[in-house]
Design a protein around this motif. Structure first.
Motif, short mmCIF file in Angstrom:
data_model
loop_
_atom_site.label_atom_id
_atom_site.label_comp_id
_atom_site.label_asym_id
_atom_site.label_seq_id
_atom_site.Cartn_x
_atom_site.Cartn_y
_atom_site.Cartn_z
N LEU A 432 1.20 -1.24 -0.10
CA LEU A 432 0.44 -0.18 -0.01
C LEU A 432 0.58 1.21 -0.15
CD1 LEU A 432 -2.30 -0.79 2.22
CD2 LEU A 432 -3.18 -0.74 0.15
N LEU A 433 1.47 1.16 0.74
CA LEU A 433 2.77 2.02 0.83
C LEU A 433 3.45 2.15 -0.76
CD1 LEU A 433 4.05 4.61 3.08
CD2 LEU A 433 5.65 3.55 3.86
N THR A 436 1.06 4.37 -2.90
CA THR A 436 1.09 5.54 -2.74
C THR A 436 1.62 6.32 -3.33
OG1 THR A 436 -0.30 5.14 -0.80
CG2 THR A 436 0.67 7.32 -0.70
N TYR A 440 0.91 9.10 -6.27
CA TYR A 440 1.75 10.45 -6.64
C TYR A 440 2.21 10.97 -7.27
CZ TYR A 440 4.07 14.25 -4.39
OH TYR A 440 4.15 15.31 -3.87
N GLY A 661 -5.35 8.19 -5.41
CA GLY A 661 -4.07 8.34 -4.71
C GLY A 661 -4.29 8.98 -2.58
N ARG A 662 -5.62 9.61 -2.87
CA ARG A 662 -6.13 9.79 -0.94
C ARG A 662 -6.67 8.89 -0.61
NH1 ARG A 662 -8.76 14.42 -4.14
NH2 ARG A 662 -10.60 13.71 -3.77
N PHE A 664 -6.00 5.67 -1.42
CA PHE A 664 -4.39 4.95 -0.69
C PHE A 664 -3.37 5.17 -0.06
CE2 PHE A 664 -3.83 2.20 -4.65
CZ PHE A 664 -3.75 0.94 -4.27
N ASN A 665 -3.29 6.63 0.49
CA ASN A 665 -3.09 7.14 1.27
C ASN A 665 -3.68 7.45 2.67
OD1 ASN A 665 -0.99 8.80 -0.28
ND2 ASN A 665 -2.04 10.65 -0.70
N ALA A 668 -3.19 2.96 3.97
CA ALA A 668 -1.95 3.15 3.47
C ALA A 668 -1.32 3.11 5.34
CB ALA A 668 -1.01 3.48 2.81
#
Length: 786
Positions: A432-433, A436, A440, A661-662, A664-665, A668
């Motif tokens: 997940l990191l 992200t 991004y 993206g948000r 995922f942030n 994560a």
């Protein structure tokens, strides 16, 4: 017996507060995260299923080579219905358009306006709150508006039967009030106007054409038609089309209504679609996060099992069977799971507004909904069973003789399994990191990519009302003020062009080729205002009167037409039946989102108007807007002044990717946090188990640093293994996601290094607290019992 199980389980939860808090916190956060994601997934999958005949409704779409579009000819729907008895009904819908509405002293420009055939309310199942569904759309002078719009224009007064004026020209009577379009409908509208009103001035509708693609066509097949039967009608549709238009090499497909939202990678489509890829990704993320919570429970339960060996031994001595012990430990897991569920529901309620803002949805949890309650209880039950299964089987397998003699030792298999669970946790978090970081960087690449023109400091205002007839005066007013003198009048934004035709001829064209070529109408200032580059030839110029029948093309069109920079200028082409000469070739620029490669493009001299694009001077944007407003109020007082920023339109092209993206942030971060909760508990347990060893080492001269390194190295090894496993998984997953973009980043090695270092740092910080605490302990206290 069950009562005894739950009583003992509750006592153990109360007695071991730290361990219980860690377990409940991890499961609560994991459940809350998964519930939020699953609500989003459920909403995405529910689109258009509320229509009565949703399984029988299809949209007619077309393709010409690689160009796939959601539109079809105006005459096709009724034509197919007349020749195919399997089709019970057809409906045409216009593309959404912007119009000025005035009623009750209120005047606004509205963008979500559609023209629809008279059977709109019979075809779809949108709720009509007021009016007669059978007659509301029959009168060309009638109009449907949503409840929200009725309140906007008429306040508390009844809107039904009232007059509403459109574009300062025509009066319509409110024939019906619709409920606000459901959020899970691919059609989002505020006003529906009868197609008969548009037919008064629209060539396609008056002539029922089969060669111009400007409308959305929906077909309803009879109840006896299965999805396979319906798809088998496509060859017949092709045959019927060929009889009406033998020149066009167009392929048609039937798209199920319920697939439009998630499976539409089509051009010229209604806005706001989702992506099935994102639904699949986040459904897997939800499963992963709940798995991380379960792994925490298993890890901490097996790690703390040494404290309960004597309890197990005593129960077995007095006659407890393994089945009963399994029931005991599963009961404890279920109690923890249901407590976690209650807390998770509270967290979901608390953070739902934030999540809705993040996803631009209107999700809600209705506990009075029986289906939802069953699902929540099911999540808690399955979570409890899964998370408690291994600890229950592990603890119930102890041999009472060994336990009660104090000779019991943990088998290597238990430690191996526990380490495997820690690795699995961090694999999820690292994937997940890295995901992200890739999202991004791709969004940052899109934001900063050179599109072939300068996109900043551009604002535009639509030419509406009287501005069309005052174009020359309008241009003079713009030229006279230095703040607005750098302007261009264009037909549409070069951001997501939707116009295109196959009716293009040039010397040497292959008669079998099928190329859709978009076009845009521009004026003499277009190249300068957008700061584009001319590859060869020149731009349009007022000094050349013949430019009204000349063309400019882009590099891609030059290549498709078999030309080069040395011979393109002066070549003759025919576009839409109008012959002309190429006077210049503009360097390629992106006029659609970066998910599409640059296509061939024809630029024509603008004769009609459209949008006025102004390049503002730095730090003078507000002043420029005021000047534009003054000019518009003077020349076009009947229309409200509106303006927009071009770069905002470009950003809107990637709204769903930005949402991804948000999300995922957020998840994560939560996955790492849940993993660290478990790591904290395990490190505390390991430090406790090795208290005497640490005391002996300190007495023999071990330093605090050495003891911390000793306790941390095992966990560091596990995180490093997780990084090795997670990296190829993350690369494969994100590389698949990037394939949806024609222009994309290369996944760089340093993204994996950065994610790995961040994970190691967070993990070591988590472990270090307990390690340092154990290392600083007075060895006298730990060795006193010896």
């Amino acid at each position: 017996m069950l009562r005894n199980y739950f009583k003992v389980a509750w006592r153990n939860i109360i007695r071991q507060k730290t361990y219980s808090i860690l377990n409940i916190a991890g499961l609560s956060i994991a459940m809350a995260s998964s519930i939020l994601i699953l609500l989003w997934v459920q909403n995405e999958l529910s689109y258009d299923r509320f229509h009565r005949n949703s399984e029988q409704l299809y949209r007619l779409i077309c393709s010409a080579g690689d160009f796939r579009a959601a539109v079809s000819p105006a005459g096709m729907g009724s034509g197919l219905q007349a020749e195919m008895p399997e089709i019970e009904a057809s409906l045409r819908l216009s593309k959404s358009s912007t119009h000025l509405f005035e009623a009750g002293g209120n005047k606004f420009e509205e963008k979500r306006v559609f023209f629809a055939d008279s059977n709109f309310l019979q075809f779809f199942s949108f709720d009509l709150l007021q009016g007669n569904a059978k007659t509301a759309m029959r009168d060309p002078g009638g109009i449907l508006l949503t409840e929200e719009m009725a309140e906007k224009y008429y306040g508390t007064e009844p809107a039904l039967g009232k007059i509403i004026r459109i574009n300062n020209k025509e009066n319509f009577i409110v024939a019906g009030i619709l409920a606000t379009s459901p959020s899970n409908s691919h059609l989002q509208f505020d006003f529906i106007i009868p197609m008969a009103a548009l037919a008064k001035s629209n060539y396609d509708l008056r002539n029922n054409v089969w060669d111009r693609f400007n409308f959305y066509t929906y077909l309803q097949f009879n109840k006896n038609s299965s999805s396979v039967d319906i798809q088998n009608h496509i060859p017949r549709i092709q045959q019927i089309y060929k009889r009406h238009n033998s020149d066009g090499k167009i392929d048609f497909q039937l798209q199920p209504l319920t697939s439009i939202h998630l499976h539409s990678d089509l051009q010229i489509d209604v806005p706001g679609h989702g992506n099935i890829q994102y639904v699949n990704i986040f459904f897997i993320v939800a499963l992963f996060i709940i798995a991380v919570g379960c792994i925490n429970f298993m890890n901490l339960s097996t790690a703390h099992s040494a404290r309960r060996t004597k309890e197990v031994g005593m129960r077995k001595v007095v006659g407890a069977t393994r089945f009963q012990l399994v029931g005991q430990f599963l009961s404890e897991a279920l109690i923890v799971s249901f407590i976690s569920l209650l807390i998770a529901v509270g967290v979901v309620y608390l953070f739902m507004p934030v999540f809705n803002t993040l996803t631009e949805k209107k999700l809600a949890v209705h506990l009075q909904d029986g289906d939802l309650l069953i699902k929540l209880v099911g999540i808690a039950f399955i979570t409890g069973i899964i998370s408690g299964s291994y600890p229950a089987l592990f603890l119930s397998g102890f041999r009472p003789v060994s336990v009660l003699k104090g000779k019991f030792t943990f088998a290597g298999g238990s430690l191996l399994f526990r380490n495997g669970l820690v690795i699995a946790q961090f694999v999820v978090a690292i994937v997940l990191l890295i995901g992200t970081a890739v999202v991004y960087n791709q969004m940052n690449f899109i934001k900063n990519k050179n599109l072939g023109f300068e996109k900043s400091n551009l604002l535009y205002t639509p030419m509406t009302g009287d501005l069309w007839s005052k174009l020359a005066v309008y241009k003079d007013a713009l030229r006279q003020n230095p703040l607005t003198s750098n302007f261009s009048v264009i037909s549409e934004l070069p951001a997501a062009l939707i116009s295109g035709t196959i009716d293009v001829e040039w010397e040497g064209r292959d008669p079998n080729s099928q190329v859709v070529i978009p076009s845009i109408d521009v004026d003499e200032n277009f190249i300068d205002v957008f700061k584009m580059k001319i590859l060869t030839g020149r731009s349009f110029s007022a000094a050349f009167k013949g430019d009204s029948s000349n063309y400019m093309i882009n590099e891609k069109a030059m290549q498709v037409m078999g030309m080069n920079a040395g011979n393109a200028v002066g070549k003759r082409i025919s576009f839409g039946g109008t012959k002309g000469t190429i006077i210049g070739v503009v360097k390629d620029f992106n006029f659609k989102s970066l998910q599409y490669v640059i296509e061939p493009l024809v630029l024509r001299l603008n004769k009609w108007g459209g949008l006025v694009m102004v390049r503002t001077q730095p730090d003078n944007t507000e002043a420029t807007i005021k000047v534009l407003e003054g000019i518009n109020q003077e020349l076009n007082p009947a229309y409200p002044f509106t303006y927009h920023f071009f770069d905002k339109n470009l950003d809107d092209l990637y709204r769903s990717e930005q949402q991804m993206g948000r999300i995922f942030n957020l998840f994560a971060a939560l996955a790492i946090f849940i993993s660290c909760l478990g790591l904290y508990g395990l490190s505390a347990f390991m430090a406790e188990q090795r208290t005497k060893e640490i005391g002996v080492r300190k007495v023999l001269g071990a330093s605090v640093t050495g003891v911390v390194a000793l306790l941390s190295k095992d966990f560091l090894r596990l995180v490093l293994i997780a990084i090795v496993i997670a990296s190829p998984i993350a690369w494969y997953t994100m590389n698949r996601w990037l394939q949806s973009f024609a222009y994309k980043i290369d996944i760089q090695w340093w993204l994996f290094v950065l994610a790995s270092l961040l994970t190691i740092s967070i993990a070591m910080l988590t472990v270090s607290y307990q390690s340092i605490k154990a290392a600083l302990m007075n060895p006298v206290k730990s060795l006193r019992s010896e």
